[in-house]
Design an enzyme around this catalytic site. Sequence first.
Site, mmCIF file in Angstrom:
data_model
loop_
_atom_site.group_PDB
_atom_site.id
_atom_site.type_symbol
_atom_site.label_atom_id
_atom_site.label_comp_id
_atom_site.label_asym_id
_atom_site.label_seq_id
_atom_site.Cartn_x
_atom_site.Cartn_y
_atom_site.Cartn_z
ATOM 1 N N HIS A 195 0.849 -1.200 0.000
ATOM 2 C CA HIS A 195 0.000 0.000 0.000
ATOM 3 C C HIS A 195 0.876 1.240 0.000
ATOM 4 C CE1 HIS A 195 -3.420 -2.631 0.722
ATOM 5 N NE2 HIS A 195 -4.221 -1.604 0.551
ATOM 6 N N GLU A 215 -8.054 5.141 2.068
ATOM 7 C CA GLU A 215 -7.388 4.148 2.927
ATOM 8 C C GLU A 215 -6.397 4.820 3.886
ATOM 9 O OE1 GLU A 215 -7.378 -0.179 0.809
ATOM 10 O OE2 GLU A 215 -5.887 1.212 0.032
#
Length: 256
Positions: free
Chosen positions: A34, A180
């Site tokens: 990520h 996120e």
Amino acid sequence: MTPVFMAELSWPEFENKMEAGAPVFLPLGATEQHGPHLPLSVDIVLPTAVAEAVARQAGGIVAPAIPYGYKSQARSGGGQSFPGTTSLAAHTLSLVVRDVLYDLGSHGARRFVVVNGHCENAWPAIEGIDLAMRELRRDGIADAKTMRLEYWDFVQPETLAKIFPDGFPGIELEHASLLETSLMLLLRPDLVSPEKMPDDGPAEFPPYDLTPMPDGGVPESGVLAVAQGASAEIGGWLMDDHVTLIAQAVRREFGI
Ligand code: ZN
Ligand code: MN
């Protein structure tokens, strides 16, 4: 407070919960890059936190999250080439979901809420749910019911408009990006390194997949849109929507 995590219950406590009709939440995660500013566990942390909050409201329990997901795809997760992205084949994930739901059903669970945290898991999970429900029916258990959802779909349009005044670029490009990152800043700020947020996005993808993905097809950082502007405050707006709207849906579907 009674534990909400299944793994913290004894077996008689688990049995009592199932007899009382408690919904069982199963978070589906991934171990996936990520970007340089977020940990590999984002897709586990976020659906688990949402499931925990909803389970507390709905009197449910949270089964241990599945920590590996279906293979990362370039246009939704950057792809498999990033070090640390560790995935399952689609049929493996389907069978893991099948086996977990089947055993839970065999031990009295009748209400399932599969909370997905990684785009790519959707269809393999649907397959696993179908197989589990079939096997339970063959065992004479006809009243099991499963809800399957992506937590990020439960957000009010007004909230998105507030976060993206120039228009929401779409959920797929949000990988490791503003949404996120904001949720991680809210829930696990200790795992976020804001100073490492890259600025090589947003990705520009054609409307098709290429295998293999050519060099330069995915931003080098692994962040598909932009994370700049993320904040714990935005994470709080998102979390409120996710939890409130999912809890409403769970109550509606299960009549609780
Ligand atoms: Zn993610
Ligand atoms: Mn993902």
